[in-house]
Design an enzyme around this catalytic site. Structure first.
Site, PDB file in Angstrom:
ATOM      1  CE  LYS A  75      -3.663  -2.338   2.375  1.00  0.00           C
ATOM      2  NZ  LYS A  75      -4.758  -2.841   3.257  1.00  0.00           N
TER       3      LYS A  75
ATOM      4  CD  GLN B 212      -3.255  -4.308   6.403  1.00  0.00           C
ATOM      5  OE1 GLN B 212      -3.536  -3.323   5.939  1.00  0.00           O
ATOM      6  NE2 GLN B 212      -3.745  -5.595   6.022  1.00  0.00           N
TER       7      GLN B 212
ATOM      8  CG  ASP C 116      -9.543   0.047   5.296  1.00  0.00           C
ATOM      9  OD1 ASP C 116      -9.356  -0.614   4.173  1.00  0.00           O
ATOM     10  OD2 ASP C 116      -8.665  -0.111   6.130  1.00  0.00           O
TER      11      ASP C 116
HETATM   12  N1  GUN Z   1      -6.615  -6.764   6.149  1.00  0.00           N
HETATM   13  C1  GUN Z   1      -6.976  -7.350   5.249  1.00  0.00           C
HETATM   14  N2  GUN Z   1      -7.685  -6.742   4.313  1.00  0.00           N
HETATM   15  C2  GUN Z   1      -7.756  -5.606   4.850  1.00  0.00           C
HETATM   16  C3  GUN Z   1      -8.455  -4.418   4.212  1.00  0.00           C
HETATM   17  O1  GUN Z   1      -8.916  -4.055   3.247  1.00  0.00           O
HETATM   18  N3  GUN Z   1      -8.203  -3.228   4.868  1.00  0.00           N
HETATM   19  C4  GUN Z   1      -7.389  -3.283   6.365  1.00  0.00           C
HETATM   20  N4  GUN Z   1      -7.445  -2.079   6.837  1.00  0.00           N
HETATM   21  N5  GUN Z   1      -6.917  -4.322   6.759  1.00  0.00           N
HETATM   22  C5  GUN Z   1      -7.155  -5.487   6.037  1.00  0.00           C
END
Ligand code: GUN
Length: 304
Positions: A52, A96, A119
């Site tokens: 990311k 995350q 998100d």
């Molecule tokens: N963990 C697994 N997928 C995601 C996601 O799309 N966003 C976040 N914040 N954590 C994750």
């Protein structure tokens, strides 16, 4: 012959569009910014967050990687979120998941300002999505829609079956498909006669986190299969259950000692009209849509 829906190509297309938007904002003196919060040392999370942050760099979005230790408290995390909510250089806040067990995850995610919730997990954004108002939609389900649309797969009037009812994927995916005028069925672990439902799908979205759960007998020949699952196989027995005789996979497995499989068995892909592979499918869209949401948040927050 089933068509492979190339997540890398579609993600690259979206990223290019986002990069153009970033350049247009730069000419007005605006640089979108993402705060990525990675707690502790979960290997998979480190890889995802690393991707990311790299995507931000690639597109000209500024990123701030914040790495609290694994014994951080909920109070400390709430304090951090409060600071990020107030920082003018931050348009998006990504925490995350999963978080360590001592953290009250729901409370924490609810503390993120909805305008910075890239998100799309905040109840305000979930509610807006539900009500058909413009919202920051969760990245993975938004990516599913982008794959279908950009691959010219008709959604309106089709029967979409979503396997999984999580707040992060299943529920919002169902809602987005409904907004595209699909007839939507949501199935889950308590659904009776599951295969009866999945066999009626024109579009089947699997998001249950169980390796190769959807087998060929559960799929209508010619259906479109969207595989959201990312499961790591590490034993020979597991490997053989899915990929026996697949030379390319065999090479990956020999080199890395593991390989990835989705929630859909590879044999089911063979009878589909189109499918997203794992790896190389939906996962790549999640990051692209996070970038798109960050730029969207930057614009919305400034009334652009
Ligand atoms: N963990 C697994 N997928 C995601 C996601 O799309 N966003 C976040 N914040 N954590 C994750």
């Amino acid at each position: 012959m089933a068509k492979v829906l190339d997540g890398a190509a579609i993600a690259a297309q979206i990223k290019q569009e986002v990069a153009e938007e970033v350049r247009a904002l730069a000419s007005r003196g605006i640089r979108p910014g993402l705060a990525a919060v990675l707690v502790g040392n979960v290997a998979a999370s480190e890889i995802y967050v690393g991707s990311k942050v790299r995507a931000c760099e690639e597109l000209g979005i500024s990123s701030d990687l914040i790495t609290p230790p694994s014994d951080v408290t909920t109070a400390q995390m709430l304090e951090l979120v409060e600071q990020l909510n107030h920082r003018d250089d931050i348009d998006g806040i990504l925490i995350q998941l999963p978080l360590p067990p001592q953290i009250d995850s729901k409370n924490l995610l609810d503390a993120i300002h909805p305008a910075k919730d890239v998100d799309g997990f905040h109840p305000i954004n979930a509610g807006r999505l539900q009500a058909g108002r413009p919202a920051l939609a969760p990245c993975t389900p938004a990516g599913v829609i982008e794959i279908l649309k950009r691959s010219h797969i008709p959604i309106a009037g089709k029967h979409a079956v979503v396997l999984g009812r999580s707040d992060i994927v299943g529920k919002p995916a169902a809602m987005l498909l409904l907004h595209e005028n699909a007839t939507v069925t949501i199935c889950h672990s308590k659904t009776e006669d599951l295969a009866e439902h999945t066999r009626r799908a024109d579009i089947l979205v699997a998001a249950i986190g169980r390796p190769g759960f959807v087998t060929a007998d559960m799929v209508r020949p010619g259906a479109t299969l969207i595989d959201v699952g990312i499961n790591r196989l590490t034993t020979r027995e597991e490997f053989d259950r899915f990929f026996a005789g697949d030379a390319k996979r065999e090479a990956t497995f020999a080199k890395r000692g593991s390989t990835l499989v989705g929630d859909i068995h590879p044999k089911a892909f063979e009878i589909s009209s189109a499918y997203t592979p794992v790896p190389g499918g939906v996962g790549l869209l999640t990051i692209a849509m996070l970038m798109a949401n960050t730029v969207r948040a930057a614009k919305l927050r400034r009334g652009i």
